[in-house]
Structures are given as C-alpha cells and as structure tokens.
Design a protein around this motif. Structure first.
Motif, PDB file in Angstrom:
ATOM      1  N   GLU A  31      -9.567  -6.728   7.317  1.00 26.72           N
ATOM      2  CA  GLU A  31      -8.844  -6.983   6.066  1.00 26.72           C
ATOM      3  C   GLU A  31      -9.007  -5.834   5.075  1.00 26.72           C
ATOM      4  OE1 GLU A  31      -6.696  -9.201   5.369  1.00 26.72           O
ATOM      5  OE2 GLU A  31      -6.911 -10.499   7.109  1.00 26.72           O
ATOM      6  N   ILE A  32     -10.241  -5.296   4.999  1.00 24.40           N
ATOM      7  CA  ILE A  32     -10.466  -4.183   4.080  1.00 24.40           C
ATOM      8  C   ILE A  32      -9.658  -2.966   4.525  1.00 24.40           C
ATOM      9  CG2 ILE A  32     -12.190  -2.543   3.204  1.00 24.40           C
ATOM     10  CD1 ILE A  32     -14.207  -4.841   3.278  1.00 24.40           C
ATOM     11  N   ARG A  36      -6.974  -2.903   6.293  1.00 25.09           N
ATOM     12  CA  ARG A  36      -5.541  -3.072   6.148  1.00 25.09           C
ATOM     13  C   ARG A  36      -5.127  -3.174   4.693  1.00 25.09           C
ATOM     14  NH1 ARG A  36      -2.470  -6.924   9.861  1.00 25.09           N
ATOM     15  NH2 ARG A  36      -3.225  -8.433   8.350  1.00 25.09           N
ATOM     16  N   GLY A  37      -6.073  -3.601   3.861  1.00 26.72           N
ATOM     17  CA  GLY A  37      -5.727  -3.824   2.457  1.00 26.72           C
ATOM     18  C   GLY A  37      -5.777  -2.563   1.615  1.00 26.72           C
ATOM     19  N   THR A  38      -6.501  -1.542   2.064  1.00 31.01           N
ATOM     20  CA  THR A  38      -6.673  -0.348   1.243  1.00 31.01           C
ATOM     21  C   THR A  38      -5.640   0.707   1.625  1.00 31.01           C
ATOM     22  OG1 THR A  38      -9.008  -0.837   1.425  1.00 31.01           O
ATOM     23  CG2 THR A  38      -8.428   1.223   0.368  1.00 31.01           C
ATOM     24  N   PRO A  39      -4.875   1.209   0.660  1.00 30.63           N
ATOM     25  CA  PRO A  39      -3.900   2.248   0.992  1.00 30.63           C
ATOM     26  C   PRO A  39      -4.584   3.501   1.541  1.00 30.63           C
ATOM     27  CG  PRO A  39      -3.577   1.449  -1.246  1.00 30.63           C
ATOM     28  CD  PRO A  39      -4.849   0.869  -0.770  1.00 30.63           C
ATOM     29  N   LYS A  86       0.812  -1.213   0.000  1.00 33.40           N
ATOM     30  CA  LYS A  86       0.000   0.000   0.000  1.00 33.40           C
ATOM     31  C   LYS A  86       0.840   1.257   0.000  1.00 33.40           C
ATOM     32  CE  LYS A  86      -1.720  -1.973   3.184  1.00 33.40           C
ATOM     33  NZ  LYS A  86      -2.041  -1.554   4.520  1.00 33.40           N
ATOM     34  N   TYR A 123      -5.531  -1.703  11.806  1.00 29.55           N
ATOM     35  CA  TYR A 123      -4.193  -2.107  12.245  1.00 29.55           C
ATOM     36  C   TYR A 123      -4.129  -2.321  13.745  1.00 29.55           C
ATOM     37  CZ  TYR A 123      -1.675  -1.789   7.898  1.00 29.55           C
ATOM     38  OH  TYR A 123      -1.201  -2.037   6.654  1.00 29.55           O
ATOM     39  N   SER A 140       1.755   2.999  -3.150  1.00 26.81           N
ATOM     40  CA  SER A 140       0.803   3.870  -3.843  1.00 26.81           C
ATOM     41  C   SER A 140       1.302   5.314  -3.903  1.00 26.81           C
ATOM     42  CB  SER A 140      -0.565   3.822  -3.164  1.00 26.81           C
ATOM     43  OG  SER A 140      -0.475   4.320  -1.857  1.00 26.81           O
ATOM     44  N   LEU A 141       2.143   5.708  -2.937  1.00 28.08           N
ATOM     45  CA  LEU A 141       2.608   7.094  -2.903  1.00 28.08           C
ATOM     46  C   LEU A 141       3.549   7.404  -4.057  1.00 28.08           C
ATOM     47  CD1 LEU A 141       3.338   7.623   0.859  1.00 28.08           C
ATOM     48  CD2 LEU A 141       1.225   7.733  -0.390  1.00 28.08           C
ATOM     49  N   GLN A 143      -9.544   9.247  -0.605  1.00 30.58           N
ATOM     50  CA  GLN A 143     -10.386   9.588  -1.747  1.00 30.58           C
ATOM     51  C   GLN A 143     -11.776   8.983  -1.594  1.00 30.58           C
ATOM     52  OE1 GLN A 143      -9.846  11.577  -4.208  1.00 30.58           O
ATOM     53  NE2 GLN A 143      -7.704  12.036  -3.782  1.00 30.58           N
ATOM     54  N   LEU A 144     -11.800   7.740  -1.110  1.00 32.37           N
ATOM     55  CA  LEU A 144     -13.081   7.054  -0.996  1.00 32.37           C
ATOM     56  C   LEU A 144     -13.993   7.754   0.001  1.00 32.37           C
ATOM     57  CD1 LEU A 144     -12.107   3.290  -1.110  1.00 32.37           C
ATOM     58  CD2 LEU A 144     -13.147   4.695  -2.870  1.00 32.37           C
ATOM     59  N   VAL A 145     -13.451   8.091   1.166  1.00 30.31           N
ATOM     60  CA  VAL A 145     -14.300   8.733   2.172  1.00 30.31           C
ATOM     61  C   VAL A 145     -14.700  10.136   1.720  1.00 30.31           C
ATOM     62  CG1 VAL A 145     -14.427   9.548   4.556  1.00 30.31           C
ATOM     63  CG2 VAL A 145     -13.323   7.373   4.050  1.00 30.31           C
ATOM     64  N   ALA A 167     -15.050   9.532  -8.609  1.00 33.00           N
ATOM     65  CA  ALA A 167     -14.241   8.841  -7.604  1.00 33.00           C
ATOM     66  C   ALA A 167     -14.187   7.337  -7.844  1.00 33.00           C
ATOM     67  CB  ALA A 167     -14.774   9.134  -6.211  1.00 33.00           C
ATOM     68  N   GLY A 189      -9.010   0.414  -4.782  1.00 31.89           N
ATOM     69  CA  GLY A 189      -9.138  -0.202  -3.459  1.00 31.89           C
ATOM     70  C   GLY A 189      -9.373  -1.695  -3.575  1.00 31.89           C
ATOM     71  N   PHE A 225     -11.057   5.124  -7.793  1.00 36.93           N
ATOM     72  CA  PHE A 225     -10.445   4.842  -6.500  1.00 36.93           C
ATOM     73  C   PHE A 225     -11.079   3.626  -5.831  1.00 36.93           C
ATOM     74  CE2 PHE A 225      -9.043   9.212  -7.072  1.00 36.93           C
ATOM     75  CZ  PHE A 225      -7.696   9.038  -6.799  1.00 36.93           C
ATOM     76  N   TYR A 271      -6.145  -3.433  -4.556  1.00 31.79           N
ATOM     77  CA  TYR A 271      -5.174  -3.543  -3.466  1.00 31.79           C
ATOM     78  C   TYR A 271      -5.582  -4.646  -2.492  1.00 31.79           C
ATOM     79  CZ  TYR A 271      -2.428   0.542  -4.688  1.00 31.79           C
ATOM     80  OH  TYR A 271      -1.584   1.411  -5.318  1.00 31.79           O
ATOM     81  N   ILE A 272      -6.890  -4.699  -2.183  1.00 30.13           N
ATOM     82  CA  ILE A 272      -7.345  -5.744  -1.263  1.00 30.13           C
ATOM     83  C   ILE A 272      -7.124  -7.105  -1.912  1.00 30.13           C
ATOM     84  CG2 ILE A 272      -9.371  -6.695  -0.104  1.00 30.13           C
ATOM     85  CD1 ILE A 272     -10.323  -3.786   0.193  1.00 30.13           C
ATOM     86  N   THR A 276      -3.548  -7.902  -1.351  1.00 32.75           N
ATOM     87  CA  THR A 276      -3.075  -8.157   0.015  1.00 32.75           C
ATOM     88  C   THR A 276      -3.650  -9.431   0.607  1.00 32.75           C
ATOM     89  OG1 THR A 276      -4.703  -6.543   0.741  1.00 32.75           O
ATOM     90  CG2 THR A 276      -2.409  -5.868   0.787  1.00 32.75           C
ATOM     91  N   ILE A 277      -4.907  -9.751   0.295  1.00 32.96           N
ATOM     92  CA  ILE A 277      -5.500 -10.909   0.967  1.00 32.96           C
ATOM     93  C   ILE A 277      -4.783 -12.220   0.617  1.00 32.96           C
ATOM     94  CG2 ILE A 277      -7.611 -12.302   1.179  1.00 32.96           C
ATOM     95  CD1 ILE A 277      -9.129  -9.680   1.459  1.00 32.96           C
ATOM     96  N   LEU A 291      -4.023   6.476   0.948  1.00 31.13           N
ATOM     97  CA  LEU A 291      -4.270   7.441  -0.130  1.00 31.13           C
ATOM     98  C   LEU A 291      -5.618   7.177  -0.806  1.00 31.13           C
ATOM     99  CD1 LEU A 291      -2.447   9.654  -1.229  1.00 31.13           C
ATOM    100  CD2 LEU A 291      -1.635   8.085  -2.955  1.00 31.13           C
ATOM    101  N   VAL A 292      -5.886   5.896  -1.033  1.00 30.11           N
ATOM    102  CA  VAL A 292      -7.132   5.504  -1.676  1.00 30.11           C
ATOM    103  C   VAL A 292      -8.292   5.690  -0.691  1.00 30.11           C
ATOM    104  CG1 VAL A 292      -8.363   3.550  -2.688  1.00 30.11           C
ATOM    105  CG2 VAL A 292      -5.965   3.926  -3.238  1.00 30.11           C
TER     106      VAL A 292
END
Lengths: 283, 217, 215
Positions: C60-61, C63-66, B156, C99, B159-160, C72-74, B183, B190, B186, B193-194, B197-198, C68-69
């Motif tokens: 998991e969600i 921890r899995g989402t950067p 993650k 975390y 991503s920067l 933007q989502l929120v 949006a 997301g 994004f 990325y999940i 990672t999973i 930065l992303v």
C-alpha cells in the motif's frame, strides 16, 4: 446504470465549468487609477499585472504562491510599480520558465539567467540587471579550477560553464536540476565542491551555518565565465518590443537612483554588482 | 516536523483531488471513442486508433505536460490564455487517461461472450441497441476494477503537474523543501498521498464487490 | 522542423548517452523491483498474519506514494547517501515491487487449485509446490502484464531528472537550458521515448499472442 451516466454527465459538466472558471480574468482593471506609468500603453500578458515566470532560486528569486521576493523579485517589483502594474509570479519547472516568457504567457522570466549570445537569438534579453561571478563552494577554500580536479563536484543545470566543466572534470561532475538539490548533496557528502553563482553560494553557506568557504576562482582560460564575469538578464518575448524597451529604461532609472544596489544589498549580494557597464553577451 | 510543514503541504491536497477527478473524467469519456476506433472492423479506423494509443502511451506524462503547456503557444502566443497551467495539466492527464481507459474498455469488451451479439441479433435487436443495452452495461461492470486501479494511480501521476506550475501537493512540498533546504516536506507529501489512496482503494473495492453481487443476482 | 533535426544532430551524443542512462536505470529498477514484487506477492498470501500484514502495508505504501515523492525520499530522506542512479533505481524499484506484487499475486492465484492439491497428494512440501508448480505457471500467466508494466517503469525513469540522474529527460532539459530551444528538445525526447516504448510494447504483444496460443 442511468444513475452512473448521470453522474458521469455531472462530472463532465462540472469539469467544463471549472475549466472555464480556471482561466485568468483577462480584463482586470489597473491596480490604481491615479498612478501615472513611466511608459504609457504597455501591453502585458494580463493587463494591470507584470507576470514573471520563475522558480525558487534564493537569494535571487523566492517564490511563495504567486508572490516573488528576493533580489530579482525586488527589482521586478520596482519596475512593476513604475509602470503602475502589480507583480505576479508564475512558478514553473526550469524547463518552462523561459518558454513561458518567450511565448508571452508571462511577461518576463527571472531566476539568474545569464546573458549569452545563444539565448539572445531566441529571446530578448533585458539588462544587464546585475553582474554575477562564479562561486566555488568547498570545505577547504579551493581557489583554482585545477585544484578541483579529481574531486566529486556539482553544478546546476543552465550555467554556461557546465559544458566547459564537463571537458575538464568529466564524470566527476554532477549537474543538478536545482541549487537546492545540489546543496542537499553537498551537505550529505555526495559531492565535495560545488560551483554556483557567487550570490547563491554565499546564501546557501549562510543557510547552513557558514561551514563552507565560498571563493571566486582565479581566471582560467578553460572557463570563459572566469575571465569575463557573467551578467544577468531578464529573458523576454521578442514580440513585445515596447515592454522590453520600458524594462531596459526602468532598469537604468533604478541603477541611477541607487535603488538597484540597495535591493541587491538587502538580499545579501554586493551592491557593486549593480555597476554592470554595457551589456556583453557571452559567446 | 513542524506543524507549518504539514499545513503548508496540505494546501495542495484539494487541487490534487480536483486534478485527478477531472483528468479521470475526461479520460473516461474520451476513452470511449478511442476504444471504438481501436476495435473498429474498418481497417483505417482501427489503425488510427492503434497509432493514437501507441503514440500517447509511448511518451512519458512529464514530456506531454511540457509539450501541451509550451507547445501551442509556440505557434500562437495568444493561446497562452487558453492553455493555462491548470487546463494544460487536466488536458495532459485526460489525454493519457483516455488511451489507458480505451485499453481497459477494450479488455472488458473481449471478456464478454461473443455469443451475446448473436443471441441479440437472433432476438431481432439492432447492433446499436445490442451495443448500448446489452454489451455496454456489462463492459462497464467488468471494467470497474481496472478503472479504479487506474484512477488510483492517477492520483499520484497528478504530482507531475507541479512542473507546469499548478499548486498541488507536490508543488507545495517542492517549494517548502527549497525554502527550508530539507526533505521533510516530501515525507509529509508521501503521507498525504497514502492517506488519499488508501480510503479511495477501500471505496473502490466496495464498489467492485457491490457490483459483483448485483451481477450474480 | 529543420530546427528540431538540427538540434538533434548537434546534441545527439549527449542525448543518446541520456537514453542509455535511462535504459540502465530501467534495468536497475526491474532487477531490484521484480524479485521484490514476487517476495511481496508470496508474503501477501502467507499463513502467518504478521508476514501478510507487513506485505500488505509495504504494497500500500509503495502504491500510494508517487514516484516523484519516492525519489526525493530515497535520495534525501534516508541517512545513507547513495548515488543518484542507485537512489533512483531503489525508489523506482519500490514502486515496481508494490505494483508487480499485485500482478504476480493475480498470476499465482490463477494457477488451478487442483494442481496444488495434486502436488500435495504426491507428498510435495508446501515450499516445493510453490517453487516448482505455482511460481513458474503463475509468472507465465502474469508475464504479459509484467512486461507492459516494465514499459511504464521505463517511462517513469524520466522523473529521475529531479535528483540529478543524467538520463534522457535531464539531458534534453540541460541542453535546452543553455540554448533555450525547449520545445525542440522536448519533441526530440518524446520521439526517443516513443521509439523505445512502442517497439517494446509491440514485442510484448507478440509474447502475449504466443503464450495465449497454448492456453
């Protein structure tokens, strides 16, 4: 254990190879041999290529991978072809766009950078490329800066009126990192009015079904840019005088043969913006 | 959510994986000398190690990226061909990983019974042999869970790197989002990325339990 | 070097305002995130399968989402419009909760089984045991890790510039965008971040040593 060490070794080795391959091909031959450049022996960051550091800011710059279009993209493409170069974009966060050109990593920065005296101290400003105006975008067509007081307002980072606005509007003003972020908020209702380059405001309005009004506000002594319309420049490194002169002369050619006005019009801007007159740095 | 957005953002997945793998590999290797400095019995070395760790950890990754990408060329423009976007990105990820990995190694080292040093000495083993043949294998095993957790977070953090123009997942999400003024890209990023990672987390847990079983045997 | 100092002196008001916003944002993040993490940690050990699965999925969600992303989502992805600061607080809190729930779960599990058995032998209910025996001790065990994670989250606030929160990073960029002294301002921002995080982690070390003295 040995397997793991071996694995780590392999990884490291491939990292080294990849890093080595990742570099740019320095001595790529010029695009076509028969082409005669307007200026001979220009040095660019990558030979055969005019590299522009940029970011997405429609309608001025639209970046897709390393392809740059939009008004400034079109102008740069013309300049590149006059010099027998091909245009490549290096898309970056706005925090690195100008530094990249300043350091010679890219040849020229693009994305609606106004010609100001403070900036001219750090970089060479090629231009003026075209003239710009402040655009105030709102639902009710507000046309004076006083009318905007007390309303949630947005502007984009980097505009020279931001400091003056902060004095007038205080905490009502929000500074956005990109125009996209600002227009998302205007749509979402987080802000009621937004200040932007007139061209960008018009473009955003069109994208959103023309539901707002874009107005060039009346001159106001508190906002310098409203009295003296800002000019847009291409920031370049101070260390490549030949290229800087070439770009300036090419701009003049494009202005004289009408191509500049045509490119602006093709991108939804006013063709008259091409008639900038002399370069006037904003103090 | 059109298919174009999904495939557009997907263009960056491979680069995200590469950034993570190379950044982590660099960090895992550089972490060893940093850790050795940090645990050295010679005070100046220990303090150097400590200062280095504190300094690197103290500055956010986004700032490191801007500094590594723009810093060297500030002094010599020709360095621009050395510090390309990609290399600067890997270097910044590697730098930050190195200090985190050094701390993970150090923590694992502490978890190993000090008696083993004495026992090996009593058996007539040199310090170097003890370190490389007795201690290091155990440290590696103990460090696995923390290292894999860190590697996952690096997916993650990568991503920067979009900020300095590396075309990875978030870069594509940002550009597509600007063009569409939406949006949605994004959300797609997301999900990707999940999705990365999973399975990676699952593999890491498997690796950990396998190693644990081997140790118990 | 003098240029850097000059830029700091000229813009110190704006930069310090930015640092204050960064600290406020970090505070907001921890205020929402830490209790969230505790709830997820407890829910993750629940005997009800549904609760457990929901908690694991959220972790998991998160921890899995950067980050930065997530920002933007929120900020743009939910139908409710919140201010930048609040959105950033919530986005980073979600990451924090995911975390820290792992860290806290580790802490809660480290509480000796015997104490829980003793509590139930004394006739304490499961909830009372959790509240009075497990949580206080578990959090104490987890405290040093939680503190170092908080320092990491403080650094993560530097990403909020992407959604127009006027924190340190965005102020530094904003100043640099008008005078083009990018390098100087990023150095200044780096020093300011390091000053806060290094002193915070020195404090964390002291707390850690203090706590381990009694173990």
């Amino acid at each position: 254990m040995y397997k793991k060490i071996a694995l780590a070794g392999v990884l490291l080795l491939s990292a080294a190879t990849l890093a080595a391959c990742g570099g740019n091909d320095q001595n790529a031959p010029a695009a076509n041999a028969g082409c005669k450049p307007a200026h001979a022996n220009l040095k660019t960051a990558k030979s055969g290529t005019l590299t522009t550091s940029t970011y997405t800011f429609p309608p001025f710059t639209n970046v897709n991978g390393t392809t740059v279009t939009g008004a400034e993209g079109g102008i740069l493409k013309e300049i590149a072809s006059m010099e027998c170069l091909s245009l490549t974009g290096q898309p970056l966060d706005t925090g690195s766009v100008v530094t990249a050109a300043q350091n010679g990593r890219a040849d020229i920065a693009s994305g609606n950078w106004y010609c100001t005296a403070a900036r001219a101290k750090v970089v060479d400003l090629a231009g003026p490329v075209y003239g710009d105006q402040i655009g105030i975008i709102s639902t009710n067509g507000a046309s004076t800066f006083t009318e905007l007081q007390g309303r949630a307002m947005g502007t984009v980072d980097g505009y020279l009126w931001n400091e003056e606005f902060k004095k007038i509007y205080g905490s009502d003003l929000k500074v956005y990192p990109t125009p996209t972020a600002m227009y998302n908020d205007l749509k979402a209702g987080r802000i009621e009015v937004a200040a932007d380059s007139f061209g960008s405001a018009t473009y955003a309005n069109k994208q959103n079904g023309d539901k707002w009004k874009v107005v060039n506000p009346a001159a106001d002594s508190r906002v310098a840019a409203s009295k003296q319309p800002p000019q847009v420049c291409f920031p370049m490194s101070k260390n490549n005088q030949a290229l800087y002169n070439a770009v300036n002369e090419d701009l003049k050619t494009l202005r004289d043969n009408g191509k500049l006005a045509k490119i602006l019009e093709d991108n939804g801007l006013s063709g008259s913006a091409a008639n900038t007159g002399e370069l006037q740095l904003i103090q | 959510m059109s298919g174009e957005v999904w495939s557009g953002v997907a263009n960056g997945i491979l680069t995200t994986v590469q950034l993570t793998v190379f950044g982590f590999a660099l960090g895992a290797v550089l972490g060893v000398p940093v850790m050795l400095l940090r645990v050295s019995t010679w005070r100046p070395a220990r303090w150097t190690g400590r200062a280095f760790i504190e300094l690197v950890r103290g500055v956010p990754l986004i700032v490191w990226l801007f500094l590594i990408y723009n810093g060297p060329t500030q002094f010599d423009p020709s360095l621009g061909t050395v510090f390309t976007s990609w290399r600067s990105g890997v270097a910044a990820l590697g730098l930050v990983s190195a200090v985190y990995m050094a701390e993970i190694y150090r923590g694992s080292l502490r978890a190993i019974n000090a008696g083993q040093w004495e026992a090996s000495q009593a058996l007539g083993m040199s310090r170097f042999d003890t370190a490389s043949r007795i201690i290091a294998p155990q440290v590696t095993r103990v460090a696995v869970p923390a290292s894999t957790t860190y590697a996952l977070s690096l997916i993650k953090d990568s991503s920067l790197v979009s900020a300095i123009g590396v075309f990875e997942t978030t870069y594509y999400a940002t550009t597509i989002s600007s063009t569409l003024s939406s949006a949605t890209p994004f959300v797609v990023a997301g999900v990707y990325y999940i999705a990365l990672t999973i399975p990676a987390a699952w593999a890491a847990r498997r690796l950990d339990s396998n190693l644990r079983r081997k140790v118990m045997r | 070097m003098t240029g850097i100092w000059q830029d700091f002196v000229t813009h110190q008001g704006q930069l310090i305002d930015g640092l204050i916003v960064s600290l406020q944002l970090a505070g907001l993040t921890l205020l929402f995130g830490l209790p969230g993490g505790l709830i997820l940690a407890i829910a993750g050990t629940s005997r009800t399968r549904l609760t457990r699965y929901v908690a694991i999925a959220l972790t998991e969600i998160g921890r899995g989402t950067p980050a930065l992303v997530m920002l933007q989502l929120v900020y743009n992805g939910i139908p409710v419009t919140l201010s930048g600061l609040l959105s950033a607080g919530i986005a980073l809190a979600l990451t924090t909760a995911a975390y820290t729930s792992e860290i806290m779960r580790g802490g809660l599990q480290a509480v000796p089984e015997g104490e829980i058995e003793a509590a139930s032998a004394l006739g304490m209910s499961r909830w009372d045991t959790l509240r009075d025996v497990v949580i206080p001790q578990g959090l104490r065990i987890a405290l040093p890790s939680l503190m170092s994670f908080s320092v990491i989250m403080f650094q993560a606030t530097s990403l909020a510039f992407t959604i127009a929160v006027p924190e340190l990073m965005s102020q530094a960029k904003s100043i640099a965008n008008s005078n083009f002294h990018y390098f100087n301002l990023f150095i200044i921002a780096a020093v300011m971040y390091a000053a806060i995080t290094i002193s915070a982690s020195a404090f964390t070390d002291r707390v850690e040593r203090r706590l381990s003295r009694h173990v």
